[in-house]
Design an enzyme around this catalytic site. Structure first.
Site, PDB file in Angstrom:
ATOM      1  N   TYR A 115       0.876  -1.175   0.000  1.00 13.74           N
ATOM      2  CA  TYR A 115       0.000   0.000   0.000  1.00 13.74           C
ATOM      3  C   TYR A 115       0.908   1.218   0.000  1.00 13.74           C
ATOM      4  O   TYR A 115       1.510   1.561   1.013  1.00 13.74           O
ATOM      5  CB  TYR A 115      -0.870  -0.036   1.257  1.00 13.74           C
ATOM      6  CG  TYR A 115      -1.894   1.038   1.386  1.00 13.74           C
ATOM      7  CD1 TYR A 115      -1.620   2.229   2.062  1.00 13.74           C
ATOM      8  CD2 TYR A 115      -3.174   0.879   0.857  1.00 13.74           C
ATOM      9  CE1 TYR A 115      -2.584   3.215   2.206  1.00 13.74           C
ATOM     10  CE2 TYR A 115      -4.140   1.858   0.993  1.00 13.74           C
ATOM     11  CZ  TYR A 115      -3.835   3.019   1.678  1.00 13.74           C
ATOM     12  OH  TYR A 115      -4.790   3.994   1.830  1.00 13.74           O
ATOM     13  N   GLN A 117       1.153   4.826  -0.212  1.00 13.51           N
ATOM     14  CA  GLN A 117       0.510   6.138  -0.072  1.00 13.51           C
ATOM     15  C   GLN A 117       1.489   7.187   0.388  1.00 13.51           C
ATOM     16  O   GLN A 117       1.704   8.187  -0.262  1.00 13.51           O
ATOM     17  CB  GLN A 117      -0.666   6.007   0.885  1.00 13.51           C
ATOM     18  CG  GLN A 117      -1.420   7.288   1.151  1.00 13.51           C
ATOM     19  CD  GLN A 117      -2.622   7.054   2.036  1.00 13.51           C
ATOM     20  OE1 GLN A 117      -3.604   6.402   1.634  1.00 13.51           O
ATOM     21  NE2 GLN A 117      -2.539   7.532   3.258  1.00 13.51           N
ATOM     22  N   THR A 118       2.187   6.953   1.483  1.00 12.74           N
ATOM     23  CA  THR A 118       3.100   7.940   2.076  1.00 12.74           C
ATOM     24  C   THR A 118       4.276   8.247   1.151  1.00 12.74           C
ATOM     25  O   THR A 118       4.762   7.369   0.448  1.00 12.74           O
ATOM     26  CB  THR A 118       3.624   7.418   3.418  1.00 12.74           C
ATOM     27  OG1 THR A 118       2.500   7.147   4.265  1.00 12.74           O
ATOM     28  CG2 THR A 118       4.525   8.414   4.107  1.00 12.74           C
ATOM     29  N   SER A 124       0.813  12.374   6.615  1.00 12.94           N
ATOM     30  CA  SER A 124      -0.487  12.712   7.207  1.00 12.94           C
ATOM     31  C   SER A 124      -1.402  13.393   6.191  1.00 12.94           C
ATOM     32  O   SER A 124      -2.579  13.076   6.085  1.00 12.94           O
ATOM     33  CB  SER A 124      -0.295  13.653   8.400  1.00 12.94           C
ATOM     34  OG  SER A 124       0.340  12.955   9.445  1.00 12.94           O
ATOM     35  N   GLY A 157       5.514  -0.854   3.386  1.00 13.03           N
ATOM     36  CA  GLY A 157       6.083  -2.117   3.828  1.00 13.03           C
ATOM     37  C   GLY A 157       6.069  -3.153   2.718  1.00 13.03           C
ATOM     38  O   GLY A 157       5.103  -3.250   1.969  1.00 13.03           O
ATOM     39  N   GLN A 310       4.067  -0.504  43.077  1.00 14.03           N
ATOM     40  CA  GLN A 310       4.123  -1.441  41.946  1.00 14.03           C
ATOM     41  C   GLN A 310       2.704  -1.709  41.438  1.00 14.03           C
ATOM     42  O   GLN A 310       2.458  -1.702  40.233  1.00 14.03           O
ATOM     43  CB  GLN A 310       4.780  -2.757  42.384  1.00 14.03           C
ATOM     44  CG  GLN A 310       5.125  -3.716  41.248  1.00 14.03           C
ATOM     45  CD  GLN A 310       6.484  -3.428  40.578  1.00 14.03           C
ATOM     46  OE1 GLN A 310       7.110  -2.403  40.855  1.00 14.03           O
ATOM     47  NE2 GLN A 310       6.924  -4.297  39.688  1.00 14.03           N
ATOM     48  N   ARG A 313       1.215   1.096  39.374  1.00 14.99           N
ATOM     49  CA  ARG A 313       1.755   1.246  38.004  1.00 14.99           C
ATOM     50  C   ARG A 313       1.327   0.092  37.108  1.00 14.99           C
ATOM     51  O   ARG A 313       1.135   0.226  35.913  1.00 14.99           O
ATOM     52  CB  ARG A 313       3.289   1.320  38.070  1.00 14.99           C
ATOM     53  CG  ARG A 313       3.817   2.557  38.769  1.00 14.99           C
ATOM     54  CD  ARG A 313       5.229   2.341  39.307  1.00 14.99           C
ATOM     55  NE  ARG A 313       6.181   2.054  38.244  1.00 14.99           N
ATOM     56  CZ  ARG A 313       7.378   1.504  38.446  1.00 14.99           C
ATOM     57  NH1 ARG A 313       7.743   1.163  39.668  1.00 14.99           N
ATOM     58  NH2 ARG A 313       8.199   1.280  37.440  1.00 14.99           N
ATOM     59  N   GLY A 381      16.233  -3.655  36.370  1.00 12.45           N
ATOM     60  CA  GLY A 381      17.330  -3.780  35.403  1.00 12.45           C
ATOM     61  C   GLY A 381      17.113  -4.910  34.421  1.00 12.45           C
ATOM     62  O   GLY A 381      17.377  -4.778  33.237  1.00 12.45           O
ATOM     63  N   GLU A 404      -0.612   4.501  10.067  1.00  8.23           N
ATOM     64  CA  GLU A 404      -2.075   4.433   9.979  1.00  8.23           C
ATOM     65  C   GLU A 404      -2.727   5.668  10.588  1.00  8.23           C
ATOM     66  O   GLU A 404      -3.841   5.595  11.061  1.00  8.23           O
ATOM     67  CB  GLU A 404      -2.619   3.172  10.661  1.00  8.23           C
ATOM     68  CG  GLU A 404      -2.266   1.911   9.938  1.00  8.23           C
ATOM     69  CD  GLU A 404      -2.752   1.879   8.480  1.00  8.23           C
ATOM     70  OE1 GLU A 404      -2.248   1.059   7.731  1.00  8.23           O
ATOM     71  OE2 GLU A 404      -3.589   2.721   8.095  1.00  8.23           O
TER      72      GLU A 404
END
Ligand SMILES: CCCCC/C=C\C/C=C\C/C=C\CC/C=C/C(=O)SCCNC(=O)CCNC(=O)[C@H](O)C(C)(C)COP(=O)(O)OP(=O)(O)OC[C@H]1O[C@@H](n2cnc3c(N)ncnc32)[C@H](O)[C@@H]1OP(=O)(O)O
Ligand SMILES: Cc1cc2nc3c(=O)[nH]c(=O)nc-3n(C[C@H](O)[C@H](O)[C@H](O)COP(=O)(O)OP(=O)(O)OC[C@H]3O[C@@H](n4cnc5c(N)ncnc54)[C@H](O)[C@@H]3O)c2cc1C
Length: 643
Positions: A115, A117-118, A124, A157, A310, A313, A381, A404
């Site tokens: 596809y 397009q860009t 955009s 892609g 924890q 989050r 870590g 997209e």
């Protein structure tokens, strides 16, 4: 709970079967990927894609099974564009004759499409694309051309090295007149020897963020030097060009040309829930295994999942994964409905579907990208090791915030929809996801009635809060816009507030869908009660995170906001005992997670240690370069620096 996550028993069975098929086939091994160079990595991907295509045919997999197979192979590659964009573009924008000719070739992969397009200069702004398609009535052809460097197609892609065809978006020019941007089927490579066709320059745009992830995809650059294609290769369902060079626009909205993007945006929302659930599964399992501080009299240290910080989050991300799963299901049904309506030339819900796919794509991808990074940090870590599975997942996922439809640009599309809805309030009752804007009087006048933390465990109180917040922000923008003589200037000046109001609107949709799901689709008590806790966590987390909106619009008092936060802490304690059950319900196999920290058996430390020795740097104790570059330093006894 597994069925609730999968959506149905059948969906669970299909995805489970495909997950096992991939996990148990050595061809789809993933751990070695980070060690491969670009060319080996890419060839390895081509090998897997070819093997997968053979499996699909040998096992006669259904379209749904094939989608899940490609999903669990977990490797961006040219087939994503072929199946998710090239084929849908022909299906959605081709005439009957064009579908009859091209779809059999595409569905049997006798041609491989992308596809395109860009461009280098525009992504955009689709109407700003520069590639030209000039009609030549003498030969009944379009001449495709890249007039400037910035008109080079850039990013598609699969286009660099694999695709034989592309849907190319270009400016249609007839007799010097511009007739908008349209899609054209263009052959890129010979089906004999795969060489680029004359007049085409094709290449890869170079390495991308994160080594072993999106570099399995050949995102390409394409330039045209006056390349001729037959007139019947312009996708003509929406608009036509006759042999005589007459341009005709069907009585369908020009925006149907954007239909493929709408289709992919709704799949991206479902994919956000999958990606976030992977990260949350890893971080939750590891948070149960990891112990740090808190030992009493030589006893075991505290599991980090028991720390409130924890939980504060991690658990909102767990709740978000379920929220995005359910809103993705809802969005898919909305999209299927609009597709059926389009078949009957009913365009009534197209604007709302565009706004919902654009806005929810932006909301879920931004939250998921941030959430994956938070999950990496939640693992300390060890989360930074490739063997944790989190850095690669993050690198693989974050472009979803740009492709997209760049997220802010998408939220501005929602803003356009909301501004238009508000401006029509006088004579058009809003429906669907904007229906609450039709009830502005109570929403603007009534404030929150919550008196205790318990009062927040009421879906009506939550819905009213989110509706009032969104309504007051949207109406407020509308009122300030009305003060501008030039609406476009006003829109640009107020675009920050408009994006925030659009986010509030989209969060209302997600919260509302979660509540609807619980009220109408989750049978029984156990699962429902557990998911209710997650629904409240999701809603009250958002209310806490965005409490500035709720306070600034005057709907909430600081006390009520504080009660919501108090209730959130209580809810975390309710999630804790079921945390592992919630993530096991995702049914993610170790192969899919590709994470030593997120192993189902929790056997982290031995496997982390084992994984380290697989690094090629550990092939020898004295690695190449030590004698040449390190030992001379050790021996030369230089003392020019006063130590
Ligand atoms: C690799 C795999 C990883 C996993 C991926 C998982 C899932 C995805 C699977 C497959 C895909 C694979 C990988 C992804 C690869 C990426 C591909 C791409 O990125 S393709 C290119 C994407 N590009 C864009 O999205 C461009 C964004 N820009 C636009 O859509 C338009 O330019 C924009 C911003 C909408 C503006 O359009 P414009 O024509 O200028 O219109 P206006 O703003 O003036 O609006 C005019 C009216 O039209 C309405 N409108 C706009 N768009 C639509 C639409 N799509 N549908 C319906 N209506 C639309 C708009 O609301 C206006 O209406 P009013 O006039 O206000 O009534
Ligand atoms: C991994 C990946 C794969 C891709 N695959 C494909 C593909 O297969 N096919 C294809 O055609 N394309 C593809 N793309 C391209 C993708 O669609 C574009 O990058 C995307 O649409 C964003 O457009 P842009 O790059 O022009 O961003 P821009 O719009 O240039 O964004 C840059 C900044 O400008 C801001 N901005 C832009 N316009 C406005 C505005 N009006 N108001 C306020 N702010 C604004 C944005 O918010 C952003 O912060 C891919 C991209 C990536 C990263």
């Amino acid at each position: 709970m597994k069925v609730a996550w999968a959506g149905s028993r059948e969906a669970f069975q299909v995805s489970d079967r495909m997950a096992k098929l991939v996990a148990n086939d050595p061809v789809f091994e993933k751990f070695s990927k980070p060690m491969l160079g670009r060319k080996e990595l890419f060839k390895n991907t081509l090998r897997k894609a070819a093997y997968a295509w053979k499996l699909i045919n040998d096992l006669r997999l259904t379209e749904e099974e094939a989608k899940w197979l490609r999903h669990y192979i977990d490797e961006p590659n040219y087939t994503d564009l072929h199946w998710e964009m090239f084929v849908p573009a022909i299906e959605g924008q081709g005439t009957k004759e064009q579908k009859k000719k091209w779809l059999p070739l595409a569905q049997t992969m006798q041609i491989i499409g992308t596809y395109a397009q860009t461009e280098l200069g525009h992504g955009s702004n689709v109407q700003g694309l520069e590639t030209t398609a000039t009609f030549d009535r003498q030969t009944d052809e379009f001449v495709m051309h890249s007039p400037t460097l910035t008109s080079s197609k850039w990013w598609p892609g699969g286009m660099a090295k694999v695709a034989t065809h592309a849907i190319v978006y270009a400016r249609l020019i007839i007799d010097g007149l511009f007739h908008g941007v349209h899609g054209f089927i263009v052959q890129l490579r010979s089906l004999e020897d795969h060489s680029p066709l004359p007049g085409l320059t094709l290449g890869d745009i170079g390495m991308k963020f994160g080594h072993g992830t999106y570099n399995t995809m050949d995102n390409g650059v394409l330039r045209f030097d006056h390349v001729r294609i037959p007139r019947n290769q312009m996708l003509m369902r929406v608009s036509q060009v006759t042999k005589e060079g007459k341009y005709a626009q069907s009585d369908v909205p020009r925006q149907l040309l954007y239909g493929t993007m709408v289709s992919v945006r709704q799949t991206i929302v479902a994919d956000a829930s999958k990606a976030l659930s992977r990260a949350v599964c890893i971080a939750t399992r590891y948070s149960v295994v990891r112990r740090q501080f808190g030992s009493r009299n030589g006893g075991p240290e505290t599991q980090v999942i028991d720390y409130k910080t924890q939980q504060s989050r991690l658990f909102p991300l767990l709740a978000s994964a379920y929220a995005f799963r359910f809103v993705g299901e809802w969005l898919k049904s909305l999209y299927i409905d609009v597709k059926q309506r389009l078949e009957a030339n009913d365009f009534s819900t197209l604007p709302e579907t565009h706004a919902c796919t654009a806005g929810l794509k932006a909301l879920t991808t931004a939250a998921t990208a941030d959430g994956i990074e938070e999950c990496r940090k939640l693992c300390g870590g060890h989360g930074y090791l490739i063997s944790s599975g989190l850095p690669e997942l993050f690198a693989f996922y974050v472009p979803a915030c740009s492709y997209e439809g760049e997220n802010v640009v998408m939220m501005l599309q929602v803003a356009r929809f909301l501004v238009k809805t508000v401006s029509n309030l006088g004579y058009k009752q809003p429906v669907g996801t904007a229906a609450y804007l039709g009830r502005v009087t109570p929403l603007l006048q009534n404030n929150c009635a919550v008196q205790t933390a318990e009062d927040w465990l009421n879906p009506d109180a939550i819905l009213e809060a989110f509706e009032a917040r969104a309504a007051r922000m949207v109406i407020g923008c509308g009122e300030r816009l009305a003060m501008f003589e030039n609406p476009e200037e006003g829109f640009a000046e107020l675009s920050i507030d408009l994006v925030e109001a659009s986010l509030a609107h989209c969060q209302l949709i997600t919260v509302s869908v979660f509540i609807q799901k619980l009220n109408h689709e989750i049978p029984g008590n156990g699962v429902k009660r557990s998911l209710e806790v997650l629904c409240y966590v999701y809603a009250l987390f958002l209310l806490h995170k965005h409490q500035g909106d709720f306070l600034a619009t005057g709907y909430l008092t600081p006390k009520q906001a504080s009660l919501a936060n108090e209730q959130l802490r209580t809810l975390y304690s309710k999630v804790r005992p079921n945390a592992i059950a919630f993530v096991d319900s995702f049914n993610h196999m170790d192969h899919y997670l590709c994470s030593v920290l997120g192993r189902y058996d929790g056997n982290v430390y031995p496997k982390l240690y084992e994984a380290a020795w697989k690094d090629p740097l550990n092939d020898s104790d004295i690695v190449d370069g030590i004698q040449q570059y390190v030992q001379p330093i050790l021996k030369q006894k230089l003392h020019y620096a006063k130590l």
